[in-house]
Design a protein around this motif. Structure first.
Motif, PDB file in Angstrom:
ATOM      1  N   THR A 125       0.864  -1.184   0.000  1.00 33.78           N
ATOM      2  CA  THR A 125       0.000   0.000   0.000  1.00 33.78           C
ATOM      3  C   THR A 125       0.907   1.242   0.000  1.00 33.78           C
ATOM      4  OG1 THR A 125      -0.259  -0.067   2.420  1.00 33.78           O
ATOM      5  CG2 THR A 125      -1.908  -1.234   1.104  1.00 33.78           C
ATOM      6  N   ILE A 126       1.013   1.963   1.106  1.00 36.69           N
ATOM      7  CA  ILE A 126       1.829   3.174   1.126  1.00 36.69           C
ATOM      8  C   ILE A 126       3.271   2.870   1.512  1.00 36.69           C
ATOM      9  CG2 ILE A 126      -0.123   4.654   1.635  1.00 36.69           C
ATOM     10  CD1 ILE A 126       0.818   4.756   4.552  1.00 36.69           C
ATOM     11  N   GLU A 127       4.181   3.778   1.150  1.00 38.26           N
ATOM     12  CA  GLU A 127       5.577   3.670   1.557  1.00 38.26           C
ATOM     13  C   GLU A 127       5.867   4.682   2.658  1.00 38.26           C
ATOM     14  OE1 GLU A 127       8.262   4.022  -1.679  1.00 38.26           O
ATOM     15  OE2 GLU A 127       7.428   2.327  -2.794  1.00 38.26           O
ATOM     16  N   LEU A 128       6.759   4.279   3.571  1.00 38.36           N
ATOM     17  CA  LEU A 128       7.137   5.121   4.704  1.00 38.36           C
ATOM     18  C   LEU A 128       8.644   5.330   4.704  1.00 38.36           C
ATOM     19  CD1 LEU A 128       5.075   3.217   7.438  1.00 38.36           C
ATOM     20  CD2 LEU A 128       4.332   5.236   6.156  1.00 38.36           C
ATOM     21  N   ARG A 129       9.080   6.391   5.356  1.00 39.86           N
ATOM     22  CA  ARG A 129      10.497   6.649   5.573  1.00 39.86           C
ATOM     23  C   ARG A 129      10.697   6.977   7.046  1.00 39.86           C
ATOM     24  NH1 ARG A 129      10.044   4.867   1.294  1.00 39.86           N
ATOM     25  NH2 ARG A 129      10.755   5.665  -0.733  1.00 39.86           N
ATOM     26  N   ARG A 130      11.524   6.189   7.723  1.00 35.43           N
ATOM     27  CA  ARG A 130      11.857   6.513   9.114  1.00 35.43           C
ATOM     28  C   ARG A 130      13.019   7.489   9.129  1.00 35.43           C
ATOM     29  NH1 ARG A 130      12.005   3.120  14.564  1.00 35.43           N
ATOM     30  NH2 ARG A 130       9.869   3.846  14.357  1.00 35.43           N
ATOM     31  N   GLY A 239      11.479  18.894   3.585  1.00 35.13           N
ATOM     32  CA  GLY A 239      11.612  19.877   4.652  1.00 35.13           C
ATOM     33  C   GLY A 239      12.264  19.296   5.892  1.00 35.13           C
ATOM     34  N   LEU A 240      11.919  18.063   6.243  1.00 36.25           N
ATOM     35  CA  LEU A 240      12.552  17.410   7.385  1.00 36.25           C
ATOM     36  C   LEU A 240      14.052  17.266   7.160  1.00 36.25           C
ATOM     37  CD1 LEU A 240       9.975  14.564   8.171  1.00 36.25           C
ATOM     38  CD2 LEU A 240      10.401  16.615   9.555  1.00 36.25           C
ATOM     39  N   MET A 241      14.441  16.830   5.978  1.00 37.42           N
ATOM     40  CA  MET A 241      15.868  16.617   5.719  1.00 37.42           C
ATOM     41  C   MET A 241      16.630  17.943   5.685  1.00 37.42           C
ATOM     42  SD  MET A 241      15.947  13.315   3.147  1.00 37.42           S
ATOM     43  CE  MET A 241      14.681  13.888   2.018  1.00 37.42           C
ATOM     44  N   ARG A 242      15.990  18.986   5.192  1.00 36.33           N
ATOM     45  CA  ARG A 242      16.650  20.303   5.229  1.00 36.33           C
ATOM     46  C   ARG A 242      16.841  20.772   6.663  1.00 36.33           C
ATOM     47  NH1 ARG A 242      13.082  21.509   0.954  1.00 36.33           N
ATOM     48  NH2 ARG A 242      11.747  22.675   2.400  1.00 36.33           N
ATOM     49  N   ALA A 243      15.970  20.317   7.562  1.00 34.16           N
ATOM     50  CA  ALA A 243      16.062  20.709   8.976  1.00 34.16           C
ATOM     51  C   ALA A 243      17.017  19.822   9.763  1.00 34.16           C
ATOM     52  CB  ALA A 243      14.671  20.658   9.612  1.00 34.16           C
ATOM     53  N   GLY A 244      17.662  18.867   9.092  1.00 33.20           N
ATOM     54  CA  GLY A 244      18.667  18.055   9.760  1.00 33.20           C
ATOM     55  C   GLY A 244      18.265  16.625  10.062  1.00 33.20           C
ATOM     56  N   TRP A 245      17.026  16.239   9.745  1.00 32.56           N
ATOM     57  CA  TRP A 245      16.613  14.862   9.927  1.00 32.56           C
ATOM     58  C   TRP A 245      17.322  13.981   8.893  1.00 32.56           C
ATOM     59  CZ3 TRP A 245      12.640  13.074  13.348  1.00 32.56           C
ATOM     60  CH2 TRP A 245      11.976  14.078  14.061  1.00 32.56           C
ATOM     61  N   THR A 246      17.656  12.760   9.283  1.00 29.54           N
ATOM     62  CA  THR A 246      18.282  11.819   8.357  1.00 29.54           C
ATOM     63  C   THR A 246      17.429  10.561   8.247  1.00 29.54           C
ATOM     64  OG1 THR A 246      19.621  10.865  10.142  1.00 29.54           O
ATOM     65  CG2 THR A 246      20.607  12.650   8.840  1.00 29.54           C
ATOM     66  N   ILE A 247      17.360  10.022   7.027  1.00 28.99           N
ATOM     67  CA  ILE A 247      16.574   8.806   6.806  1.00 28.99           C
ATOM     68  C   ILE A 247      17.361   7.596   7.315  1.00 28.99           C
ATOM     69  CG2 ILE A 247      15.602   7.266   5.064  1.00 28.99           C
ATOM     70  CD1 ILE A 247      14.908   9.675   3.389  1.00 28.99           C
ATOM     71  N   GLU A 248      16.718   6.816   8.185  1.00 26.91           N
ATOM     72  CA  GLU A 248      17.346   5.592   8.693  1.00 26.91           C
ATOM     73  C   GLU A 248      17.013   4.383   7.830  1.00 26.91           C
ATOM     74  OE1 GLU A 248      18.152   6.146  13.431  1.00 26.91           O
ATOM     75  OE2 GLU A 248      16.448   4.919  12.819  1.00 26.91           O
ATOM     76  N   ARG A 249      15.728   4.272   7.440  1.00 30.25           N
ATOM     77  CA  ARG A 249      15.325   3.112   6.642  1.00 30.25           C
ATOM     78  C   ARG A 249      13.936   3.352   6.056  1.00 30.25           C
ATOM     79  NH1 ARG A 249      14.809   1.507  11.939  1.00 30.25           N
ATOM     80  NH2 ARG A 249      16.931   0.701  11.909  1.00 30.25           N
ATOM     81  N   PRO A 250      13.628   2.659   4.969  1.00 29.41           N
ATOM     82  CA  PRO A 250      12.269   2.707   4.430  1.00 29.41           C
ATOM     83  C   PRO A 250      11.428   1.560   4.997  1.00 29.41           C
ATOM     84  CG  PRO A 250      13.690   1.623   2.866  1.00 29.41           C
ATOM     85  CD  PRO A 250      14.559   1.984   4.044  1.00 29.41           C
ATOM     86  N   PHE A 251      10.120   1.736   4.942  1.00 28.17           N
ATOM     87  CA  PHE A 251       9.169   0.671   5.247  1.00 28.17           C
ATOM     88  C   PHE A 251       8.115   0.627   4.151  1.00 28.17           C
ATOM     89  CE2 PHE A 251      10.593   1.678   9.623  1.00 28.17           C
ATOM     90  CZ  PHE A 251      10.924   0.405  10.068  1.00 28.17           C
ATOM     91  N   GLN A 252       7.631  -0.565   3.878  1.00 26.62           N
ATOM     92  CA  GLN A 252       6.533  -0.752   2.937  1.00 26.62           C
ATOM     93  C   GLN A 252       5.318  -1.248   3.712  1.00 26.62           C
ATOM     94  OE1 GLN A 252       6.157  -0.523  -0.795  1.00 26.62           O
ATOM     95  NE2 GLN A 252       4.149  -0.457   0.205  1.00 26.62           N
TER      96      GLN A 252
END
Length: 276
Positions: A125-130, A239-252
């Motif tokens: 269904t949807i994809e997520l990014r932690r 916007g999150l990544m510009r604010a310094g958040w980093t992606i740890e992993r994707p989820f499906q």
């Protein structure tokens, strides 16, 4: 050893197993705390496997939300017993328990997990990014935060999930340390985790409002935070990544069976892969 593991019985766990289950999720470096495990063990159906010494070595949880919908999560196997079929047996136990109750089941899978669950009949269904933020970079102008309305959160959550989680959301919102926060056009639930505060679900009228709310939350707390953002909201993610958040992993996100009701909106972030 593999044949021996295959013969270990699957058992039903209860609240007395919280510490053993917590040790497994800690070993895996997951963010769940003891309160999360107590919720699963008292409200859900949690299966486990013990070794010959009685030590809990694997778990999987089925969390019924309604009479037709349930979540599968907390599929854990201690490191030295992995890749021996234990996790598959536990997921099969969850699916069989769901089948007996006539439940549609959902889960959030890692890319490796999605390759396993797809052949079992789960549909994406949807994809997520932690994403993770250790600390807000610097103070910035933020909207004022006020206490959110629990009834409004439940209503929007039903619209996003397609089913009712009114037994889950009040419990989490009522925990020590939890905050239900709102601005004029956005709201979010914030709760404690083992290594970081978790923000989600997040509902907002637009990406800018969602980002402003999250920015205000992290500025007000000054701790490490996790968020599981819905990938379709590209502007929010950027916007999150510009604010310094980093992606740890994707989820499906995946579903086994037919959804009982169509979703009417996508949240900007979800409650977490363990809860949906």
């Amino acid at each position: 050893m593999g044949a021996t593991d295959a013969q270990l019985p699957i058992i039903r766990l209860d609240g007395r197993d919280a510490l053993g289950a917590f040790a497994l999720s800690t070993e895996a470096r997951w963010n769940q705390n003891e309160a999360d495990w107590q919720f699963f063990l008292t409200r859900g159906v949690v299966f486990g496997v013990r070794d010959h010494d009685g030590r809990l070595i694997a778990t999987a949880a089925l969390l019924p939300y309604t009479e037709s919908e349930a979540w599968i999560s907390m599929v854990l196997v201690t490191e030295n017993r992995r890749r021996r079929g234990v996790a598959t047996r536990l997921v099969d136990a969850c699916l069989e328990a769901a089948r007996r109750r006539g439940l549609t089941t959902w889960l959030d899978a890692t890319p490796a997990g999605a390759m396993v669950y797809g052949p079992l009949g789960f549909a994406p269904t949807i994809e997520l990014r932690r994403l993770r933020l250790e600390r807000a970079a610097s103070p910035a102008p933020c909207p004022a935060l006020v206490e959110g309305n629990l009834g409004e959160l439940i209503t929007r959550d039903i619209s996003a999930m397609g089913f009712d989680r009114r037994d889950f959301l009040p419990e989490v919102a009522g925990r020590p340390g939890s905050r239900l926060l709102s601005t004029r056009d956005a709201m979010a639930l914030v709760r404690d985790g083992r290594t970081a505060r978790h923000i989600g679900p997040v509902f907002a009228d637009n990406p800018d409002s969602a980002l402003a709310l999250v920015t205000a939350i992290v500025a007000s707390e000054g701790e490490a935070h996790l968020i599981d953002a819905v990938a379709i909201h590209a502007g929010f993610l950027d916007g999150l990544m510009r604010a310094g958040w980093t992606i740890e992993r994707p989820f499906q996100r995946m579903r086994f069976g037919n959804a009982s009701q169509a979703t009417l909106e996508h949240p900007f972030a979800v409650a977490g892969p363990e809860f949906g």
